[in-house]
Write an enzyme that holds these catalytic residues in place. Structure first.
Site, short mmCIF file in Angstrom:
data_model
loop_
_atom_site.label_atom_id
_atom_site.label_comp_id
_atom_site.label_asym_id
_atom_site.label_seq_id
_atom_site.Cartn_x
_atom_site.Cartn_y
_atom_site.Cartn_z
N LYS A 1 36.97 19.50 -8.78
CA LYS A 1 38.03 19.57 -7.88
C LYS A 1 37.13 19.34 -6.13
O LYS A 1 37.50 18.39 -5.57
CB LYS A 1 38.70 20.88 -7.63
CG LYS A 1 39.65 21.09 -6.50
CD LYS A 1 41.07 21.61 -6.80
CE LYS A 1 41.00 23.42 -6.97
NZ LYS A 1 40.54 23.74 -5.70
N ARG B 1 46.72 31.12 5.53
CA ARG B 1 45.06 31.38 5.28
C ARG B 1 44.61 30.95 6.71
O ARG B 1 45.13 30.18 7.40
CB ARG B 1 44.73 30.45 4.12
CG ARG B 1 45.21 30.73 2.97
CD ARG B 1 44.59 29.68 1.68
NE ARG B 1 43.20 29.88 1.34
CZ ARG B 1 42.60 29.26 0.79
NH1 ARG B 1 43.20 28.28 0.00
NH2 ARG B 1 41.28 29.21 0.42
N GLN C 1 33.36 25.09 2.86
CA GLN C 1 34.41 24.26 3.45
C GLN C 1 34.15 24.29 5.01
O GLN C 1 34.16 23.16 5.71
CB GLN C 1 36.06 25.23 3.31
CG GLN C 1 36.40 25.00 1.83
CD GLN C 1 37.45 25.87 1.89
OE1 GLN C 1 38.39 26.40 2.56
NE2 GLN C 1 38.01 25.58 0.45
N ASP D 1 35.16 31.33 -7.01
CA ASP D 1 36.37 31.16 -7.51
C ASP D 1 36.73 31.60 -9.10
O ASP D 1 37.90 31.56 -9.66
CB ASP D 1 36.97 29.65 -7.90
CG ASP D 1 36.77 29.07 -6.34
OD1 ASP D 1 37.30 29.65 -5.40
OD2 ASP D 1 36.67 27.72 -6.17
N LYS E 1 41.70 33.78 -0.24
CA LYS E 1 41.90 32.47 -1.02
C LYS E 1 43.47 32.29 -1.10
O LYS E 1 44.25 32.71 -0.26
CB LYS E 1 41.23 32.70 -2.35
CG LYS E 1 39.68 32.83 -2.28
CD LYS E 1 38.99 31.47 -1.75
CE LYS E 1 37.66 31.78 -1.70
NZ LYS E 1 37.03 30.53 -1.14
N ARG F 1 43.28 37.56 -3.57
CA ARG F 1 42.65 37.70 -5.17
C ARG F 1 41.99 39.05 -5.45
O ARG F 1 41.99 39.45 -6.57
CB ARG F 1 41.56 36.71 -5.52
CG ARG F 1 42.29 35.33 -5.54
CD ARG F 1 41.57 34.10 -5.78
NE ARG F 1 42.21 32.84 -6.08
CZ ARG F 1 41.57 31.57 -6.22
NH1 ARG F 1 40.19 31.51 -5.95
NH2 ARG F 1 42.52 30.69 -6.30
C1 S3P Z 1 35.43 24.93 -2.11
C2 S3P Z 1 34.72 25.77 -1.47
C3 S3P Z 1 35.14 27.35 -1.87
C4 S3P Z 1 35.87 27.34 -3.04
C5 S3P Z 1 36.94 26.37 -3.10
C6 S3P Z 1 36.42 24.96 -2.93
C7 S3P Z 1 34.89 23.55 -1.59
O1 S3P Z 1 35.67 27.93 -0.66
O2 S3P Z 1 36.51 28.70 -2.83
O3 S3P Z 1 38.04 26.39 -4.16
O4 S3P Z 1 35.07 22.40 -2.37
O5 S3P Z 1 34.10 23.52 -0.73
P1 S3P Z 1 34.86 28.61 0.75
O6 S3P Z 1 33.97 27.40 1.03
O7 S3P Z 1 35.66 28.59 1.74
O8 S3P Z 1 34.18 29.63 0.30
#
Ligand code: S3P
Length: 446
Positions: A29, A130, A178, A329, A356, A360
């Site tokens: 993903k 969120r 992120q 995750d 999340k 969770r």
């Molecule tokens: C992701 C970063 C994670 C993860 C999410 C996907 C990404 O979140 O939980 O499912 O693709 O950058 P955080 O960076 O906020 O921890």
């Protein structure tokens, strides 16, 4: 895309015979979102194979189209993107709806923050709840401005991109790929050098893919677990071929299922094994899991391997807090494995689980308790008391969270009595074929 108006689709999982067979879980993903976004920011053609065609990623594809990129599906999991070039996004005529996806939403916020356009961001009830401030704070330092928004910068919100974005040096307040990625994507349009420093290294797919598309980006160690990432702004990104490996976060569900269902022996092909994503595999092996890696190879900096997983006797372990970013995750399904282990499993440093797709930490504890497992939350730590078996017979509330639904169904495959989930609809956000694929391995759902 919102499910709230749809009728819930409950499902029950029951004790199953050995799981056997070979499958490829869907594309990663994180990499799928990034391939579409970088393809849209590049000049020329990007060809993606193995894209995850789940709702989260499809919403990112729609957003890229609304911003002016040409995005086309050319075959099964095969997509082509013709990009607009760095800072070339056009003003979208519609609000961008990211459905359930925090990743799509936050990365695209970064991608538009350095373009002189106004973008409206929205999502479903889960995403509207969120926190977005964590991304908006650095983007404002770079010159973007928030117009209207919900409470505390929540969705729906309007983001005015900067005409002359500023490069910044930013230390992320929490380990989050992120936040890091949003700053780096905004930094593409800024002149000079944008730097992100993280105390705990988070997944580095953005850095690896930016390099693959021709950006100058250097990542070095910083402190004992951290990284310093330096990006030179205003590069010419060129379209590239991206092969998306199978998602280790999706593989986690059949892996744990095979470990806890007696006699199971399954093979998963092409699973991405980037060390910033494989904390669950490390932990399961410490618990006594038989997970063998073969056919190790790599593409565009992302390693992958074939995994053979055999049912194993598991024992409780302590999972250190610094491992959390590499398995953030996966704690839900780890808690399921821990319930079937002998002895206590203690997981530390889980504060990020609260923000999340659902809270969770609470949702995992509730999933276990309703099925007769003893669990304690103390601050940011969770302790699961493994007794070697699980009573089951619980109805699990999924709270619009795909990973709760899949974890609960995995639990039901080995529990003494069936486990029911109230809604499986959100599984389509990340793993649309989960139910038929698991049935193909021998899982009994009804
Ligand atoms: C992701 C970063 C994670 C993860 C999410 C996907 C990404 O979140 O939980 O499912 O693709 O950058 P955080 O960076 O906020 O921890």
């Amino acid at each position: 895309m919102t499910h709230s108006a749809d009728r819930p689709t409950p499902l029950q999982a029951r004790s199953s015979g050995p799981l056997t067979g070979k499958v490829r879980v869907p594309g990663d993903k994180s990499i799928s979102h990034r391939a579409l976004i970088l393809g849209a920011l590049a000049v020329g053609e990007t060809r993606i194979s193995g894209l995850l065609e789940g709702e989260d990623v499809l919403n990112t594809a729609k957003a890229m189209r609304a911003l002016g990129a040409r995005v086309e599906r050319t075959g099964a999991y095969a997509w082509e993107v013709r990009g607009v070039g760095v800072a070339g996004f056009a003003q979208p005529e519609i609000p961008l709806d990211f459905g359930n996806s925090g990743t799509g939403c936050r990365l695209v916020m970064g991608a538009v923050a350095g373009c002189p356009i106004t973008t409206v961001f929205d999502g479903d009830a889960s995403l509207r709840g969120r926190p977005m401030r964590r991304v908006l704070d650095p983007l404002e330092l770079m010159g973007a401005r928030v117009g209207a928004s919900g409470d505390g910068g929540r969705l729906p919100l309007t983001l005015n991109g900067a005409r002359d974005p500023l490069p910044i040096v930013y230390r992320t307040p929490v380990a989050s790929a992120q936040i890091k990625s949003a700053v780096l994507l905004a930094g593409l349009s800024a002149p000079g050098v944008t730097t992100v420093i993280e105390t705990e290294a988070s997944r580095d797919h953005t850095e690896l893919m930016l390099k693959h598309f021709g950006a100058q980006i250097v990542s070095t160690r910083d402190g004992s677990h951290g990284r310093k990432i330096v990006l030179t702004g205003q590069p010419e990104l060129h379209g590239a071929d991206v092969v998306v490996p199978a998602d280790p976060s999706s593989a986690a569900f059949p892996i744990v299922a095979a470990l806890i269902v007696e006699g199971s022996d399954i093979v998963l092909s092409d699973v991405m094994t980037n060390p910033l994503r494989t904390g669950l595999f490390t932990t399961l092996r410490e618990m006594g899991a038989s997970i063998e890696e073969t056919e190790v190879r790599g593409d565009a900096g992302e390693p992958m391997a074939q995994l053979r997983v055999r049912a194993s006797k598991l024992r409780g372990v302590e999972v250190p807090p610094e491992r959390a970013p590499s398995m953030i995750d996966e704690y839900l399904v780890l808690a399921v494995a821990a319930s079937f282990a002998e002895g206590a499993t203690i997981m530390r440093g889980l504060q990020e689980l609260r923000v999340k797709e659902s809270d969770r930490l609470e949702a995992t504890a509730a999933m276990l308790r309703v099925n007769g497992v003893k669990v304690e939350i103390s601050g940011n730590d969770m302790m699961v008391e493994g007794k070697g078996h699980v009573a089951g017979d619980g109805l699990v509330a999924t709270h619009m969270d795909h990973r709760i639904a899949m974890s609960a169904l995995v639990m039901g495959l080995a529990a003494d009595r069936p486990v029911k989930v109230d809604d499986t609809a959100f599984i389509a956000t990340s793993f649309p074929d989960f139910i038929p694929m698991m049935r193909g391995l021998g899982a009994e759902f009804s």
